[in-house]
Design a protein around this motif. Structure first.
Motif, short mmCIF file in Angstrom:
data_model
loop_
_atom_site.label_atom_id
_atom_site.label_comp_id
_atom_site.label_asym_id
_atom_site.label_seq_id
_atom_site.Cartn_x
_atom_site.Cartn_y
_atom_site.Cartn_z
N LYS A 34 0.82 -1.22 0.00
CA LYS A 34 0.00 0.00 0.00
C LYS A 34 0.85 1.27 0.00
O LYS A 34 0.57 2.22 -0.72
N LEU A 35 1.91 1.27 0.82
CA LEU A 35 2.77 2.46 0.86
C LEU A 35 3.41 2.72 -0.50
O LEU A 35 3.52 3.86 -0.95
N LYS A 36 3.83 1.64 -1.18
CA LYS A 36 4.45 1.81 -2.49
C LYS A 36 3.44 2.28 -3.53
O LYS A 36 3.76 3.10 -4.40
N LYS A 37 2.23 1.79 -3.40
CA LYS A 37 1.16 2.22 -4.31
C LYS A 37 0.95 3.75 -4.22
O LYS A 37 0.60 4.40 -5.19
N PHE A 38 1.18 4.28 -3.02
CA PHE A 38 1.02 5.72 -2.83
C PHE A 38 2.36 6.48 -2.88
O PHE A 38 2.56 7.48 -2.22
N GLN A 39 3.29 5.95 -3.67
CA GLN A 39 4.56 6.63 -3.99
C GLN A 39 5.50 6.84 -2.81
O GLN A 39 6.20 7.85 -2.74
#
Ligand code: SAM
Length: 318
Positions: free
Chosen positions: A165-170
């Motif tokens: 999730k954190l990576k999905k949000f850059q």
């Protein structure tokens, strides 16, 4: 069902923190013009030692957080784990200390409540819209993602989901990153919190982790604190790690952090700017000095760093 009850009790703890912080700010311990939007009213009176305890907690955490952001000259990220209804994003915006991106993570139901507050209160939404460059702002019931502020619903005990999730949000693993947990790790088992701390050390080459929570829980006073929390059905799975300042530091030193320090809040209270401490000590009369000392000796801040970019993070202290 039992673990659901325990998680629900843990989720409710974010209201306690906000209610206590709002009460202390209403008395003038520190300023927070945003906290009023997260609680309905000032609520009932809290004892002076509770207010002083929250003062030490907020000033202590802010001291390290702001020092990190200054070292990185704002070219950094912040991730607040178990952020609850915390207002730090809005404070940093007002103080011109906004990092490149500020992330918050909490259970989806807590996040949904926070997003509802942000959506319906212009003083909260305006700074987010102002710092966003395009028209496309992701805002649904369970997540909010803008250029500078992102709030994610996730369980911190599920690292692969959190990472995804954190990576999905850059989330950018190359940027200096400050990770914060305030009264959160105590609700996770030692192996769950170690996994989280280890994930952070593996993900970032230049980072600082600030953890505020209970310490010295194996004495009589600590036992009473545990009983009080257990009465509310909170699952204190992580209380083992709250035995000593050494066990707090060890969690970091065993998981890839280069440097770790820990102090109890009585020590930190005595190291905060003493003119301001003198000011707040005049706000309310405190009869039971010993009770305040006991309380402060049972909370701590532990901070750990790794510093490939040589920003001088290991010098950050009180
Ligand atoms: N950090 C905030 C503060 O100091 O004002 C809130 C503190 S509150 C005592 C603990 C917060 O951690 C709650 O909002 C709770 O929902 C969150 N939390 C605890 N365990 C969590 C988990 N496994 N996943 C996500 N959030 C969690």
């Amino acid at each position: 069902a039992d673990s659901d009850t325990a998680d629900e009790a843990v989720r409710a703890t974010c209201d306690d923190a906000t209610i206590c912080k709002r009460f202390a700010t209403s008395k003038g311990y520190w300023k927070d013009p945003y906290i009023q939007y997260f609680t309905r009213s000032v609520g009932e009176r809290k004892a002076p030692e509770i207010n002083r305890g929250y003062y030490a907690r907020v000033q202590g955490v802010n001291h390290l957080l702001d020092a990190f952001i200054r070292k990185a000259e704002c070219d950094c990220q912040v991730i607040n784990f178990g952020a609850g209804l915390d207002t730090t994003f809005w404070r940093l915006k007002d103080e011109n200390l906004l990092p490149r991106k500020f992330f918050e993570v909490d259970f989806p139901t807590v996040v949904a409540r926070k997003i509802h507050n942000i959506k319906t209160k212009p003083p909260l939404s305006k700074p987010i819209i102002e710092t966003h460059s395009t028209d496309s702002l992701l805002l649904d019931a369970h997540s909010l993602d803008s250029d500078r502020y992102c709030i994610i619903g996730a369980d911190l005990r599920d690292i692969s989901n959190l990472d995804e999730k954190l990576k999905k949000f850059q989330l950018n693993s190359e940027l200096p990153t400050l990770l914060l947990s305030e009264c959160v790790l105590v609700y996770m088992t030692p192996s769950q919190s170690s996994n989280l701390v280890h994930w952070a050390a593996e993900t970032f080459h230049t980072a600082m982790f600030i953890n505020y929570e209970q310490v010295n829980m194996n004495d009589r006073f600590g036992q009473v604190m545990i009983e009080n929390l257990q009465r509310r059905q909170c699952n204190l799975a992580g209380v083992e790690t709250c035995q000593s300042l050494d066990s707090q530091k060890e969690r970091f030193l065993k998981t890839g952090w280069e440097h770790a320090d820990a102090l109890d809040m009585m020590t930190i209270y005595s190291m905060l700017p003493q003119d301001d401490v003198a000011r707040i000590e005049r706000l309310e009369f405190l009869d039971e000095k010993e009770l305040l000392q006991q309380l402060l000796q049972h909370y701590s801040i532990c901070w750990a760093t790794k510093d490939k970019l040589n920003l001088g993070l290991s010098q950050l202290a009180f």
